[in-house]
Scaffold this motif. Structure first.
Motif, PDB file in Angstrom:
ATOM      1  N   UNK A  98      49.580  26.332  35.190  1.00  0.00           N
ATOM      2  CA  UNK A  98      50.679  26.717  35.993  1.00  0.00           C
ATOM      3  C   UNK A  98      50.155  27.564  37.045  1.00  0.00           C
ATOM      4  N   UNK A  99      49.470  28.314  37.094  1.00  0.00           N
ATOM      5  CA  UNK A  99      49.024  29.179  38.302  1.00  0.00           C
ATOM      6  C   UNK A  99      48.269  28.010  39.487  1.00  0.00           C
ATOM      7  N   UNK A 100      47.644  27.264  38.949  1.00  0.00           N
ATOM      8  CA  UNK A 100      46.857  26.407  39.874  1.00  0.00           C
ATOM      9  C   UNK A 100      48.169  25.855  40.726  1.00  0.00           C
ATOM     10  N   UNK A 101      49.158  25.259  40.019  1.00  0.00           N
ATOM     11  CA  UNK A 101      50.133  24.659  41.080  1.00  0.00           C
ATOM     12  C   UNK A 101      50.982  25.560  41.742  1.00  0.00           C
ATOM     13  N   UNK A 102      50.951  26.955  41.530  1.00  0.00           N
ATOM     14  CA  UNK A 102      51.529  28.017  42.461  1.00  0.00           C
ATOM     15  C   UNK A 102      50.529  28.107  43.528  1.00  0.00           C
ATOM     16  N   UNK A 103      49.367  28.291  43.344  1.00  0.00           N
ATOM     17  CA  UNK A 103      48.434  28.498  44.571  1.00  0.00           C
ATOM     18  C   UNK A 103      48.457  27.330  45.454  1.00  0.00           C
ATOM     19  N   UNK A 163      51.831  33.541  36.003  1.00  0.00           N
ATOM     20  CA  UNK A 163      52.291  34.655  37.088  1.00  0.00           C
ATOM     21  C   UNK A 163      53.537  33.957  37.821  1.00  0.00           C
ATOM     22  N   UNK A 164      53.926  34.416  38.663  1.00  0.00           N
ATOM     23  CA  UNK A 164      54.919  34.119  39.573  1.00  0.00           C
ATOM     24  C   UNK A 164      54.553  33.821  41.124  1.00  0.00           C
ATOM     25  N   UNK A 165      55.304  33.244  41.655  1.00  0.00           N
ATOM     26  CA  UNK A 165      54.959  33.065  43.162  1.00  0.00           C
ATOM     27  C   UNK A 165      54.784  34.291  43.954  1.00  0.00           C
ATOM     28  N   UNK A 199      38.288  25.885  44.397  1.00  0.00           N
ATOM     29  CA  UNK A 199      38.352  24.782  44.820  1.00  0.00           C
ATOM     30  C   UNK A 199      38.356  23.489  43.769  1.00  0.00           C
ATOM     31  N   UNK A 200      37.215  23.768  42.932  1.00  0.00           N
ATOM     32  CA  UNK A 200      37.244  22.928  41.842  1.00  0.00           C
ATOM     33  C   UNK A 200      38.537  22.871  40.781  1.00  0.00           C
ATOM     34  N   UNK A 201      38.877  24.027  40.628  1.00  0.00           N
ATOM     35  CA  UNK A 201      39.947  24.416  39.865  1.00  0.00           C
ATOM     36  C   UNK A 201      41.334  23.804  40.300  1.00  0.00           C
ATOM     37  N   UNK A 202      41.501  24.121  41.924  1.00  0.00           N
ATOM     38  CA  UNK A 202      42.628  23.821  42.382  1.00  0.00           C
ATOM     39  C   UNK A 202      42.896  22.277  42.658  1.00  0.00           C
TER      40      UNK A 202
END
Length: 443
Positions: A400-405, A363-365, A434-437
């Protein structure tokens, strides 16, 4: 809002940047983006708890909660129940001897561990959707949350509206009343269908279109038989879509009633793909874009999108028409409305997850910001927090979504708030998030 002069054609897949689907980019400064969260308690303290590990403060909250509320030990008996995280393996009638712990003795010839893993992957257990029913059912591997449950659009006051609306439509109203009083709903559907088709082609009366659409809404809510007649017989469905196109800019009320009909027609999972294939998704998105400021319309449109977004064919159609971006934009325009926020989070989560191919859409920001703002704007809403946290967990299956979050400046604050307010509900997804981030590679 900008006037949309070009409708979404079912066979057209526009680029997101140049599509007629997208309104002009919002020029929002940082004060506007965070204006709805100024009154959230302790945000200043929470936002100062950063360090080398940005989630440390939240991890401490979780550990403290678990210490004060220890989980009940869940037994996992192979072949008898579903494996859950942190469950305790129990092997009935087997000696406590590691020498007998082999695939054959553990599962006693039923299946090997490898076979079970392969079968589970093929069934899509890694990215299961939330159950849309009140209960996931015994033995179900799906969770049930209030935010994800679906219900008929309320039409309890529409009967009285029909009786008092547009006196000059007395003859049409009388014919419909005679059919419904005789138990002939199919006859009433035929009557309003022919009236709507004729009106679409000639006079284009707002009053008549409203009467016909309201009647179809009430009748669709009465039975599945009525729903299927409206979808499949006598061009009724086509007349509804045509009315939405003809009155797209002229009447937000017509769009609202038509969205209610499409919502009701989508209640049966088997019918959703037909609503999508008949142009229902495009018609709803067009209505949302043209009347972005209308709260009542957006609530009805989001309700309809939420229901159809549980269907894989509808998901594909909505994604190709830029629905992720449109939904996020409207959420950010209506931050005060908890229904729009909760439904919007569910829609974003449903559209982002492809259970068939076990894939999460990047997704996007814009989408991440809309979800985070929903939590902060409604600090006490369990439904908003549940839907938002579950959607963030789903999105975080993509690197990619992890980085955005992680990059979102308010994500940590929103998660701490959700855990503080609802640790036993929305909070149960946060440890997994949290584990995924904290993992740089894809989950």
């Amino acid at each position: 809002p900008p006037q949309i002069s070009k409708r979404i054609d079912p066979g057209h897949s526009p680029h997101r940047q140049n599509s007629g689907l997208r309104p002009p980019p919002h020029q929002e400064d940082s004060d506007q983006r965070t204006g709805d969260v100024e009154n959230v308690p302790d945000l200043a303290r929470l936002s100062q708890s950063s360090g080398d590990e940005p989630m440390d403060a939240l991890a401490q909250l979780i550990a403290q909660h678990r210490a004060q509320n220890p989980d009940e030990t869940v037994k996992f008996i192979p072949g008898k129940n579903t494996f859950l995280p942190n469950s305790e393996l129990e092997l009935p009638e087997m000696p406590d001897d590691l020498s007998v712990m082999t695939p054959d003795t553990c599962f006693q010839g039923r299946q090997s561990v490898a076979t079970m893993a392969t079968r589970q992957k093929s069934q899509g257990t890694a990215l299961l959707a939330i159950s849309e029913t009140a209960s996931g059912g015994s033995g179900s591997q799906q969770r049930s949350m209030a935010s994800h449950q679906i219900r008929e659009p309320a039409a309890h006051d529409m009967e009285s509206h029909l009786a008092s609306s547009a006196p000059h439509l007395g003859t049409l109203r009388e014919m419909v009343d005679q059919c419904t009083q005789a138990g002939a709903d199919d006859g009433a559907i035929d009557v309003v269908t022919q009236a709507l088709i004729h009106d679409n082609a000639t006079s284009m009366s707002v009053d008549l279109a409203l009467f016909c659409l309201t009647t179809l809404w009430v009748l669709a809510g009465k039975s599945n038989e009525n729903k299927r007649k409206i979808i499949f017989e006598d061009s009724t469905f086509d007349a509804i879509i045509e009315a939405m196109q003809l009155y797209r800019e002229q009447s937000a009320e017509i769009q609202t009633r038509a969205c209610a009909v499409l919502w009701s027609l989508s209640m049966d999972p088997n019918d959703r793909k037909h609503v999508a294939q008949g142009g229902g998704c495009e018609a709803i998105l067009n209505a949302m874009l043209v009347h972005m400021e209308k709260d009542a319309l957006q609530v009805m449109a989001f309700g309809a999108l939420k229901v159809v977004s549980f269907d894989n064919i509808a998901k594909s159609t909505l994604r190709s028409r830029g629905a992720l971006s449109i939904v996020a934009d409207i959420m950010k325009k209506h931050t005060h409305d908890p229904t729009i926020q909760s439904e919007g989070c569910v829609i974003l989560g449903n559209l982002a997850v492809d259970e068939v191919n076990q894939f999460v859409v990047p997704v996007s920001e814009n989408e991440v910001q809309a979800i985070v703002m929903a939590i902060l704007a409604h600090p006490d809403s369990l439904e908003v927090h549940e839907a938002a946290c579950f959607t963030l967990v789903s999105l975080a299956s993509s690197a990619a979504n992890v980085e955005l979050i992680r990059r979102n400046s308010m994500s940590r604050v929103s998660l701490e708030l959700a855990f503080q307010r609802h640790p036993d509900n929305a909070g149960i997804d946060i440890p997994n998030l949290l584990k995924r981030l904290k993992v740089d590679s894809p989950a």
